[in-house]
Write an enzyme that holds these catalytic residues in place. Structure first.
Site, mmCIF file in Angstrom:
data_model
loop_
_atom_site.group_PDB
_atom_site.id
_atom_site.type_symbol
_atom_site.label_atom_id
_atom_site.label_comp_id
_atom_site.label_asym_id
_atom_site.label_seq_id
_atom_site.Cartn_x
_atom_site.Cartn_y
_atom_site.Cartn_z
ATOM 1 N N HIS A 41 11.841 -4.272 59.904
ATOM 2 C CA HIS A 41 12.509 -5.521 59.479
ATOM 3 C C HIS A 41 13.903 -5.649 60.085
ATOM 4 C CE1 HIS A 41 10.009 -7.544 56.461
ATOM 5 N NE2 HIS A 41 9.527 -6.334 56.197
ATOM 6 N N ASP A 89 6.559 -0.955 57.637
ATOM 7 C CA ASP A 89 7.926 -1.317 58.016
ATOM 8 C C ASP A 89 8.636 -0.151 58.722
ATOM 9 O OD1 ASP A 89 10.913 -2.486 56.218
ATOM 10 O OD2 ASP A 89 10.281 -2.684 58.319
ATOM 11 N N SER A 183 18.819 0.291 54.871
ATOM 12 C CA SER A 183 17.424 0.233 55.352
ATOM 13 C C SER A 183 17.266 1.008 56.642
ATOM 14 C CB SER A 183 17.037 -1.214 55.579
ATOM 15 O OG SER A 183 17.254 -1.920 54.391
HETATM 16 O O1 LIG Z 1 19.569 -3.663 55.578
HETATM 17 C C1 LIG Z 1 18.565 -4.421 55.543
HETATM 18 O O2 LIG Z 1 17.658 -4.350 54.695
HETATM 19 C C2 LIG Z 1 18.431 -5.433 56.564
HETATM 20 N N1 LIG Z 1 17.298 -6.124 56.794
HETATM 21 C C3 LIG Z 1 17.547 -6.963 57.835
HETATM 22 C C4 LIG Z 1 16.767 -7.910 58.470
HETATM 23 C C5 LIG Z 1 17.281 -8.650 59.518
HETATM 24 C C6 LIG Z 1 18.586 -8.413 59.929
HETATM 25 F F1 LIG Z 1 19.063 -9.127 60.965
HETATM 26 C C7 LIG Z 1 19.408 -7.488 59.335
HETATM 27 C C8 LIG Z 1 18.861 -6.776 58.282
HETATM 28 C C9 LIG Z 1 19.421 -5.788 57.460
HETATM 29 N N2 LIG Z 1 20.705 -5.273 57.525
HETATM 30 C C10 LIG Z 1 21.767 -6.129 57.373
HETATM 31 O O3 LIG Z 1 21.685 -7.289 57.052
HETATM 32 C C11 LIG Z 1 23.080 -5.517 57.622
HETATM 33 C C12 LIG Z 1 24.129 -6.345 58.290
HETATM 34 C C13 LIG Z 1 24.235 -5.934 56.881
HETATM 35 C C14 LIG Z 1 25.123 -4.845 56.469
HETATM 36 C C15 LIG Z 1 25.129 -4.489 55.155
HETATM 37 C C16 LIG Z 1 25.961 -3.468 54.738
HETATM 38 C C17 LIG Z 1 26.788 -2.804 55.639
HETATM 39 C C18 LIG Z 1 26.742 -3.173 56.977
HETATM 40 C C19 LIG Z 1 25.917 -4.184 57.400
#
Ligand SMILES: O=C(O)c1[nH]c2ccc(F)cc2c1NC(=O)[C@H]1C[C@@H]1c1ccccc1
Length: 232
Positions: A41, A89, A183
């Protein structure tokens, strides 16, 4: 990571930060010298742009002696992964070159025996994901211990209502939890990677929505096959 604490620097030398334009997007971990495992994802919305992989880091921004950003030669999402559910995933990233292994950069073995981790087993997750409900992003690696919950409880109508397959596992999400940005990182139980934090959007820290991980053992043959076919 919600409700966790700063990890001891470099005690998790397998941790990877998947980055785009210098920004942390998802976690991952080193499963072989030239291979990182993460969540499929995480590639959504990146329109085919390749990640860069940060290894040997504790802080995302401060200079550290063994921190190194690797280019990615290939990104292979599991063929069964899709944007509509959490199934399959998984994402394999082949680094442009073999990672330089040292005290700060090490491979983490993953579970190859396809048997459920017993409920109540205490496992650990780590990541640079959000640390507050408002979405604050940490600079330093965080970690949290979480107990495994049974698939039966996780599939309860009031929890994930029969969406948890035998290739997934769950941990309790009351207060302490993995969250966005974690993730792709590993769920480590007794020193072995048993799961990968799924990257589907999910509320964090709510006990009604336990954390969901892709179990790795059922995919051992796929992982070995991809690494073998791309070798050399
Ligand atoms: O972490 C996830 O579950 C996930 N799933 C996605 C799907 C598409 C996608 F373009 C990104 C993700 C993404 N990560 C995020 O949005 C990361 C950017 C955010 C973030 C959170 C905390 C600290 C730093 C950065």
């Amino acid at each position: 990571i919600l409700g966790g604490y700063e990890a001891r620097p470099h005690l998790r030398p397998y941790m990877a930060s998947l980055q785009l334009d210098g920004q942390h997007v998802c976690g991952g971990f080193l499963i072989a010298e030239q291979w990182v495992l993460s969540a499929a994802h995480c590639t959504e919305g990146t329109n085919g742009q390749l990640f860069q992989v940060l290894l040997g880091a504790h802080s995302l921004t401060e200079p550290e002696p063994h921190k190194r950003l690797y280019r990615v030669r290939a990104q292979i999402a599991h063929p069964g992964s899709n944007i509509h559910n959490n199934r399959d995933d998984l994402l394999l990233l082949q680094l442009e070159e073999k990672a330089e292994l040292n005290a700060h950069v090490k491979v983490l073995p993953f579970q190859r025996e396809d048997r459920d981790v017993e409920a109540d087993t205490m496992c650990e997750a780590a990541g640079w994901g959000t640390v507050t409900h408002s979405g604050r992003r940490p600079d330093k690696l965080q970690q949290v211990e979480r107990p495994v919950i049974s698939r039966e409880l996780c599939n309860h109508r009031t929890r994930h209502d029969q969406t948890i397959t035998e290739k997934m596992m769950c941990t309790d999400s009351r207060k302490k939890d993995t969250c966005k940005g974690d993730s792709g990182g590993p769920l480590v139980c007794n020193g072995v990677a048993e799961g990968v934090v799924t990257a589907g959007s999910r509320v964090c820290g709510n006990y009604k929505k336990p954390a969901i991980y892709t179990r790795i053992a059922p995919y051992a043959a796929w992982i070995d096959g991809v690494m073998a076919s791309a070798a050399g």
